[in-house]
Design a protein around this motif. Structure first.
Motif, PDB file in Angstrom:
ATOM      1  N   ARG A   1       8.805  38.051   4.460  1.00  0.00           N
ATOM      2  CA  ARG A   1       9.463  37.274   3.404  1.00  0.00           C
ATOM      3  C   ARG A   1       8.575  36.099   3.041  1.00  0.00           C
ATOM      4  O   ARG A   1       7.907  35.534   3.900  1.00  0.00           O
ATOM      5  N   VAL A   2       8.625  35.721   1.768  1.00  0.00           N
ATOM      6  CA  VAL A   2       7.794  34.630   1.287  1.00  0.00           C
ATOM      7  C   VAL A   2       8.580  33.837   0.249  1.00  0.00           C
ATOM      8  O   VAL A   2       9.497  34.377  -0.400  1.00  0.00           O
ATOM      9  N   MET A   3       8.245  32.569   0.125  1.00  0.00           N
ATOM     10  CA  MET A   3       8.790  31.752  -0.959  1.00  0.00           C
ATOM     11  C   MET A   3       7.779  30.675  -1.283  1.00  0.00           C
ATOM     12  O   MET A   3       7.014  30.247  -0.423  1.00  0.00           O
ATOM     13  N   TYR A   4       7.763  30.312  -2.525  1.00  0.00           N
ATOM     14  CA  TYR A   4       6.968  29.153  -2.931  1.00  0.00           C
ATOM     15  C   TYR A   4       7.560  28.572  -4.189  1.00  0.00           C
ATOM     16  O   TYR A   4       8.193  29.267  -4.974  1.00  0.00           O
ATOM     17  N   ARG A   5       7.364  27.269  -4.321  1.00  0.00           N
ATOM     18  CA  ARG A   5       7.936  26.565  -5.464  1.00  0.00           C
ATOM     19  C   ARG A   5       7.200  25.253  -5.677  1.00  0.00           C
ATOM     20  O   ARG A   5       6.789  24.606  -4.724  1.00  0.00           O
ATOM     21  N   ALA A   6       7.037  24.883  -6.930  1.00  0.00           N
ATOM     22  CA  ALA A   6       6.427  23.606  -7.281  1.00  0.00           C
ATOM     23  C   ALA A   6       7.359  22.861  -8.225  1.00  0.00           C
ATOM     24  O   ALA A   6       7.957  23.464  -9.118  1.00  0.00           O
ATOM     25  N   ALA A   7       7.480  21.579  -8.020  1.00  0.00           N
ATOM     26  CA  ALA A   7       8.225  20.700  -8.938  1.00  0.00           C
ATOM     27  C   ALA A   7       7.268  19.587  -9.334  1.00  0.00           C
ATOM     28  O   ALA A   7       6.833  18.804  -8.486  1.00  0.00           O
ATOM     29  N   VAL A   8       6.916  19.549 -10.613  1.00  0.00           N
ATOM     30  CA  VAL A   8       5.900  18.611 -11.081  1.00  0.00           C
ATOM     31  C   VAL A   8       6.502  17.658 -12.098  1.00  0.00           C
ATOM     32  O   VAL A   8       7.192  18.078 -13.023  1.00  0.00           O
ATOM     33  N   ARG A   9       6.241  16.375 -11.886  1.00  0.00           N
ATOM     34  CA  ARG A   9       6.638  15.332 -12.834  1.00  0.00           C
ATOM     35  C   ARG A   9       5.376  14.614 -13.294  1.00  0.00           C
ATOM     36  O   ARG A   9       4.284  14.932 -12.856  1.00  0.00           O
ATOM     37  N   ALA A  10       5.521  13.622 -14.123  1.00  0.00           N
ATOM     38  CA  ALA A  10       4.359  12.921 -14.677  1.00  0.00           C
ATOM     39  C   ALA A  10       3.468  12.306 -13.600  1.00  0.00           C
ATOM     40  O   ALA A  10       2.249  12.415 -13.646  1.00  0.00           O
ATOM     41  N   ASN A  11       4.042  11.652 -12.600  1.00  0.00           N
ATOM     42  CA  ASN A  11       3.252  10.951 -11.594  1.00  0.00           C
ATOM     43  C   ASN A  11       3.427  11.475 -10.178  1.00  0.00           C
ATOM     44  O   ASN A  11       2.981  10.841  -9.226  1.00  0.00           O
ATOM     45  N   GLN A  12       4.116  12.597 -10.031  1.00  0.00           N
ATOM     46  CA  GLN A  12       4.385  13.120  -8.695  1.00  0.00           C
ATOM     47  C   GLN A  12       4.554  14.627  -8.763  1.00  0.00           C
ATOM     48  O   GLN A  12       5.029  15.171  -9.752  1.00  0.00           O
ATOM     49  N   ALA A  13       4.171  15.298  -7.695  1.00  0.00           N
ATOM     50  CA  ALA A  13       4.397  16.737  -7.559  1.00  0.00           C
ATOM     51  C   ALA A  13       4.902  17.003  -6.150  1.00  0.00           C
ATOM     52  O   ALA A  13       4.527  16.318  -5.202  1.00  0.00           O
ATOM     53  N   SER A  14       5.774  17.988  -6.040  1.00  0.00           N
ATOM     54  CA  SER A  14       6.318  18.381  -4.750  1.00  0.00           C
ATOM     55  C   SER A  14       6.153  19.891  -4.622  1.00  0.00           C
ATOM     56  O   SER A  14       6.531  20.643  -5.523  1.00  0.00           O
ATOM     57  N   TYR A  15       5.566  20.334  -3.518  1.00  0.00           N
ATOM     58  CA  TYR A  15       5.249  21.741  -3.317  1.00  0.00           C
ATOM     59  C   TYR A  15       5.905  22.242  -2.032  1.00  0.00           C
ATOM     60  O   TYR A  15       5.975  21.520  -1.043  1.00  0.00           O
TER      61      TYR A  15
END
Length: 194
Positions: free
Chosen positions: A40-54
């Motif tokens: 099983r695998v998962m990945y996700r990115a949440a990107v904003r103007a001054n920050q990213a969360s991976y």
């Protein structure tokens, strides 16, 4: 988060934990995952103007591990994190996701049911008949009505046909944070509109 790439190695640190991807192995802290054995695998990115969360998650049987890291607009940190993230996802997409999808397709063809997603995201179940959102009274959408699936803005979306035309809105959507959600488009491609 810091990242370095030497001879194809991907190395990321978040707090005291480190992710190292080298060859056919990804280590997260003290756990090691051979990419040929990941189920099983998962990945996700949440990107904003001054920050990213991976986030990336790997599982083999009952053993699973999730690694999260953030990047901020300091020097080249955002660009470096994006480059490392892109390489890590490309590694999973080239090695692990096709193998998992092939195994899940075989399970469906032989009469099994396969879940995509799960807590904390929604879940979609796939079987020989089609796809069904995992919620009370939900109906299975037959493969003959499904035209494809894609990823967009952190979601996996399933598209259908109605009255001879592809619908304007996805019939189902699933957060990419769920286990094997990112594999769903490959499985849908094997069955859609047969």
């Amino acid at each position: 988060m810091n990242e370095s790439a030497v001879s194809g190695e991907i190395r990321m640190r978040s707090g005291r934990r480190e992710l190292v991807a080298s060859g056919e192995v990804i280590s997260i802290g003290d756990r090691e995952f051979r990419l040929t054995e990941v189920t099983r695998v998962m990945y996700r990115a949440a990107v904003r103007a001054n920050q990213a969360s991976y986030t990336v998650g790997l599982a083999r049987g009952d053993q699973r591990c999730t690694f999260m890291f953030d990047a901020y607009r300091r020097g080249t940190e955002l660009e470096d994190a994006r480059e490392a993230w892109t390489r890590l996802v490309a590694l999973l997409e080239a090695t692990t996701c096709p193998r998992i999808a092939a195994r899940l397709v075989r399970t469906i063809v032989t009469g099994g049911t396969v879940p995509f997603g799960g807590s904390p995201s929604a879940r979609i179940d796939a079987n020989a008949e089609g796809l069904c959102p995992h919620r009370p009274f939900a109906k299975t959408v037959p493969w003959s009505q499904i035209t494809g699936a894609d990823t967009s803005n952190g979601q996996v979306r399933v598209w259908t046909v109605a009255n001879g035309a592809v619908t304007r809105k996805p019939k189902m959507a699933l957060d990419m944070f769920g286990w094997n959600a990112v594999v769903l488009p490959r499985v849908v491609a094997a069955f859609a509109a047969r």
